[in-house]
Motif scaffolding. Sequence first.
Motif, PDB file in Angstrom:
ATOM      1  N   LEU A  22      71.966  57.521  -0.028  1.00 28.91           N
ATOM      2  CA  LEU A  22      71.338  56.902   1.150  1.00 28.91           C
ATOM      3  C   LEU A  22      71.710  55.437   1.320  1.00 28.91           C
ATOM      4  O   LEU A  22      71.154  54.749   2.183  1.00 28.91           O
ATOM      5  CB  LEU A  22      69.807  57.046   1.058  1.00 28.91           C
ATOM      6  N   HIS A  23      72.656  54.968   0.525  1.00 28.18           N
ATOM      7  CA  HIS A  23      73.118  53.583   0.674  1.00 28.18           C
ATOM      8  C   HIS A  23      73.792  53.421   2.032  1.00 28.18           C
ATOM      9  O   HIS A  23      74.631  54.227   2.429  1.00 28.18           O
ATOM     10  CB  HIS A  23      74.114  53.242  -0.443  1.00 28.18           C
ATOM     11  N   LEU A  24      73.422  52.387   2.753  1.00 26.91           N
ATOM     12  CA  LEU A  24      73.970  52.167   4.087  1.00 26.91           C
ATOM     13  C   LEU A  24      75.351  51.537   4.022  1.00 26.91           C
ATOM     14  O   LEU A  24      75.559  50.520   3.354  1.00 26.91           O
ATOM     15  CB  LEU A  24      73.036  51.275   4.905  1.00 26.91           C
ATOM     16  N   VAL A  25      76.291  52.160   4.697  1.00 27.37           N
ATOM     17  CA  VAL A  25      77.639  51.625   4.841  1.00 27.37           C
ATOM     18  C   VAL A  25      77.881  51.445   6.337  1.00 27.37           C
ATOM     19  O   VAL A  25      77.920  52.429   7.084  1.00 27.37           O
ATOM     20  CB  VAL A  25      78.693  52.570   4.232  1.00 27.37           C
ATOM     21  N   ALA A  26      77.982  50.195   6.768  1.00 32.05           N
ATOM     22  CA  ALA A  26      78.122  49.888   8.195  1.00 32.05           C
ATOM     23  C   ALA A  26      76.995  50.538   8.999  1.00 32.05           C
ATOM     24  O   ALA A  26      77.213  51.113  10.067  1.00 32.05           O
ATOM     25  CB  ALA A  26      79.486  50.327   8.714  1.00 32.05           C
ATOM     26  N   GLY A  27      75.772  50.475   8.423  1.00 30.58           N
ATOM     27  CA  GLY A  27      74.593  50.943   9.124  1.00 30.58           C
ATOM     28  C   GLY A  27      74.321  52.429   9.053  1.00 30.58           C
ATOM     29  O   GLY A  27      73.364  52.915   9.669  1.00 30.58           O
ATOM     30  N   LYS A  28      75.144  53.164   8.317  1.00 31.55           N
ATOM     31  CA  LYS A  28      74.975  54.620   8.240  1.00 31.55           C
ATOM     32  C   LYS A  28      74.958  55.057   6.774  1.00 31.55           C
ATOM     33  O   LYS A  28      75.793  54.620   5.990  1.00 31.55           O
ATOM     34  CB  LYS A  28      76.114  55.324   8.988  1.00 31.55           C
ATOM     35  N   PRO A  29      73.995  55.930   6.393  1.00 32.21           N
ATOM     36  CA  PRO A  29      73.946  56.382   5.002  1.00 32.21           C
ATOM     37  C   PRO A  29      75.257  57.053   4.574  1.00 32.21           C
ATOM     38  O   PRO A  29      75.883  57.785   5.349  1.00 32.21           O
ATOM     39  CB  PRO A  29      72.788  57.387   4.995  1.00 32.21           C
ATOM     40  N   LEU A  30      75.641  56.788   3.341  1.00 35.01           N
ATOM     41  CA  LEU A  30      76.884  57.326   2.791  1.00 35.01           C
ATOM     42  C   LEU A  30      76.948  58.844   2.937  1.00 35.01           C
ATOM     43  O   LEU A  30      77.953  59.403   3.386  1.00 35.01           O
ATOM     44  CB  LEU A  30      76.990  56.926   1.318  1.00 35.01           C
ATOM     45  N   LEU A  31      75.879  59.522   2.559  1.00 33.89           N
ATOM     46  CA  LEU A  31      75.856  60.983   2.608  1.00 33.89           C
ATOM     47  C   LEU A  31      75.989  61.495   4.040  1.00 33.89           C
ATOM     48  O   LEU A  31      76.639  62.522   4.283  1.00 33.89           O
ATOM     49  CB  LEU A  31      74.568  61.504   1.972  1.00 33.89           C
ATOM     50  N   LYS A  32      75.399  60.792   4.998  1.00 34.11           N
ATOM     51  CA  LYS A  32      75.502  61.222   6.394  1.00 34.11           C
ATOM     52  C   LYS A  32      76.946  61.167   6.866  1.00 34.11           C
ATOM     53  O   LYS A  32      77.394  62.035   7.635  1.00 34.11           O
ATOM     54  CB  LYS A  32      74.620  60.345   7.291  1.00 34.11           C
ATOM     55  N   ARG A  33      77.689  60.170   6.388  1.00 34.89           N
ATOM     56  CA  ARG A  33      79.105  60.082   6.746  1.00 34.89           C
ATOM     57  C   ARG A  33      79.869  61.293   6.234  1.00 34.89           C
ATOM     58  O   ARG A  33      80.750  61.836   6.915  1.00 34.89           O
ATOM     59  CB  ARG A  33      79.713  58.791   6.187  1.00 34.89           C
ATOM     60  N   VAL A  34      79.534  61.732   5.020  1.00 34.71           N
ATOM     61  CA  VAL A  34      80.194  62.913   4.451  1.00 34.71           C
ATOM     62  C   VAL A  34      79.860  64.149   5.278  1.00 34.71           C
ATOM     63  O   VAL A  34      80.740  64.954   5.615  1.00 34.71           O
ATOM     64  CB  VAL A  34      79.770  63.117   2.981  1.00 34.71           C
ATOM     65  N   VAL A  35      78.583  64.307   5.613  1.00 40.39           N
ATOM     66  CA  VAL A  35      78.149  65.471   6.396  1.00 40.39           C
ATOM     67  C   VAL A  35      78.875  65.525   7.734  1.00 40.39           C
ATOM     68  O   VAL A  35      79.359  66.585   8.165  1.00 40.39           O
ATOM     69  CB  VAL A  35      76.621  65.434   6.626  1.00 40.39           C
ATOM     70  N   GLU A  36      78.985  64.387   8.396  1.00 41.90           N
ATOM     71  CA  GLU A  36      79.646  64.358   9.708  1.00 41.90           C
ATOM     72  C   GLU A  36      81.110  64.772   9.605  1.00 41.90           C
ATOM     73  O   GLU A  36      81.633  65.466  10.495  1.00 41.90           O
ATOM     74  CB  GLU A  36      79.524  62.958  10.306  1.00 41.90           C
ATOM     75  N   ARG A  37      81.761  64.370   8.527  1.00 43.00           N
ATOM     76  CA  ARG A  37      83.157  64.780   8.314  1.00 43.00           C
ATOM     77  C   ARG A  37      83.242  66.290   8.104  1.00 43.00           C
ATOM     78  O   ARG A  37      84.140  66.961   8.633  1.00 43.00           O
ATOM     79  CB  ARG A  37      83.719  64.044   7.100  1.00 43.00           C
ATOM     80  N   CYS A  38      82.325  66.808   7.308  1.00 47.50           N
ATOM     81  CA  CYS A  38      82.342  68.247   7.022  1.00 47.50           C
ATOM     82  C   CYS A  38      82.093  69.076   8.280  1.00 47.50           C
ATOM     83  O   CYS A  38      82.692  70.145   8.458  1.00 47.50           O
ATOM     84  CB  CYS A  38      81.280  68.584   5.971  1.00 47.50           C
ATOM     85  N   LEU A  39      81.228  68.591   9.147  1.00 42.44           N
ATOM     86  CA  LEU A  39      80.920  69.320  10.379  1.00 42.44           C
ATOM     87  C   LEU A  39      82.112  69.384  11.328  1.00 42.44           C
ATOM     88  O   LEU A  39      82.143  70.221  12.236  1.00 42.44           O
ATOM     89  CB  LEU A  39      79.719  68.679  11.083  1.00 42.44           C
ATOM     90  N   ARG A  40      83.092  68.523  11.099  1.00 41.18           N
ATOM     91  CA  ARG A  40      84.302  68.551  11.927  1.00 41.18           C
ATOM     92  C   ARG A  40      85.317  69.574  11.425  1.00 41.18           C
ATOM     93  O   ARG A  40      86.307  69.852  12.115  1.00 41.18           O
ATOM     94  CB  ARG A  40      84.930  67.155  11.959  1.00 41.18           C
ATOM     95  N   ALA A  41      85.094  70.118  10.239  1.00 39.29           N
ATOM     96  CA  ALA A  41      85.996  71.150   9.714  1.00 39.29           C
ATOM     97  C   ALA A  41      85.797  72.446  10.509  1.00 39.29           C
ATOM     98  O   ALA A  41      84.676  72.887  10.725  1.00 39.29           O
ATOM     99  CB  ALA A  41      85.730  71.370   8.230  1.00 39.29           C
ATOM    100  N   LYS A  42      86.885  73.061  10.908  1.00 37.12           N
ATOM    101  CA  LYS A  42      86.812  74.247  11.754  1.00 37.12           C
ATOM    102  C   LYS A  42      86.546  75.527  10.967  1.00 37.12           C
ATOM    103  O   LYS A  42      86.093  76.527  11.533  1.00 37.12           O
ATOM    104  CB  LYS A  42      88.118  74.390  12.547  1.00 37.12           C
ATOM    105  N   ASN A  43      86.853  75.513   9.664  1.00 30.26           N
ATOM    106  CA  ASN A  43      86.754  76.746   8.882  1.00 30.26           C
ATOM    107  C   ASN A  43      85.455  76.894   8.097  1.00 30.26           C
ATOM    108  O   ASN A  43      85.299  77.857   7.345  1.00 30.26           O
ATOM    109  CB  ASN A  43      87.941  76.848   7.917  1.00 30.26           C
ATOM    110  N   LEU A  44      84.538  75.954   8.255  1.00 28.43           N
ATOM    111  CA  LEU A  44      83.235  76.075   7.600  1.00 28.43           C
ATOM    112  C   LEU A  44      82.234  76.673   8.578  1.00 28.43           C
ATOM    113  O   LEU A  44      82.081  76.192   9.697  1.00 28.43           O
ATOM    114  CB  LEU A  44      82.733  74.705   7.118  1.00 28.43           C
ATOM    115  N   ASP A  45      81.556  77.713   8.129  1.00 28.94           N
ATOM    116  CA  ASP A  45      80.550  78.350   8.975  1.00 28.94           C
ATOM    117  C   ASP A  45      79.177  77.702   8.823  1.00 28.94           C
ATOM    118  O   ASP A  45      78.298  77.892   9.666  1.00 28.94           O
ATOM    119  CB  ASP A  45      80.458  79.839   8.630  1.00 28.94           C
ATOM    120  N   LEU A  46      79.004  76.944   7.741  1.00 27.26           N
ATOM    121  CA  LEU A  46      77.728  76.277   7.488  1.00 27.26           C
ATOM    122  C   LEU A  46      77.980  75.119   6.524  1.00 27.26           C
ATOM    123  O   LEU A  46      78.832  75.215   5.633  1.00 27.26           O
ATOM    124  CB  LEU A  46      76.717  77.248   6.863  1.00 27.26           C
ATOM    125  N   VAL A  47      77.260  74.013   6.720  1.00 24.99           N
ATOM    126  CA  VAL A  47      77.306  72.867   5.809  1.00 24.99           C
ATOM    127  C   VAL A  47      75.894  72.629   5.291  1.00 24.99           C
ATOM    128  O   VAL A  47      74.947  72.519   6.086  1.00 24.99           O
ATOM    129  CB  VAL A  47      77.837  71.603   6.516  1.00 24.99           C
TER     130      VAL A  47
END
Length: 265
Positions: A22-47
């Motif tokens: 939950l550490h903020l990096v440029a105003g956004k939690p680190l883990l949230k940044r990872v989740v957003e990247r994963c949601l952009r993957a086309k081959n994942l049916d669920l994150v």
Amino acid sequence: MSKAVGIIPARWDSTRFPGKPLHLVAGKPLLKRVVERCLRAKNLDLVVIATDDMRIASAAFDWGAEVALTSSKHLSGTNRVAEVARKTKQFAYVINIQGDEPLIDPRLIDKVVEKLRSDPEVDVVTAAHPFQNPADASSPHQVKVVVDLRGNALYFSRAPIPLRPSRRGGLQSAARERGRSGERSSLFLRHQGIYGFRRETLLQFVRWKPSPLECAESLEQLRALENGVKVHVLVTATGSPGIDTPEDATALEQKLARAKRRMPS
């Protein structure tokens, strides 16, 4: 087509960086940044975020993320991922994505899934890339991997591998030598902590006891090799850095700020 789930193990306690997810990096939690990247993957049916900490779970719920609460007794992220995989039987492939790699490439995640789908002989897929600075390969904190001619892992180590005799009779790193084919400019490959498993392989993996080489190197992936599991390594041109310390987070924030300044207005 068989489904794939991306699971991000996240814990609060970290020796070098407590509260890192939950550490903020440029105003956004680190883990949230990872989740957003994963949601952009086309081959994942669920994150899914897998955690035992209600602070992380509560924040993730606020983002609208899928969360699975897991046992607090797990000693590794792989065990935490496996707990979720046991309950999600509809997914043939389980992708373990590190929660501290906020620049993970969604295309790499897709390639991991594609490899599992296309090659029934491969049970585990991971990734690696050449070191930008070969000198970094001497650090025990940077995990190295060597692969065979078919791209399968031969060994993972914290030591600088491979080494070979130099013309002067001493030892020099193969990282300084150019491959004749030009296909790989460095034999020193930095392992990137993403793993794609066939579900049954993952569940078997966590049943095996820690293996001798795994204990010697403190590298969990060696357990797979020691038990005869083929681990395929996708070699990419570049990779995403992990965030291990507050200093790493500050460096990332500065990198994002520079990239933002370069963007056209």
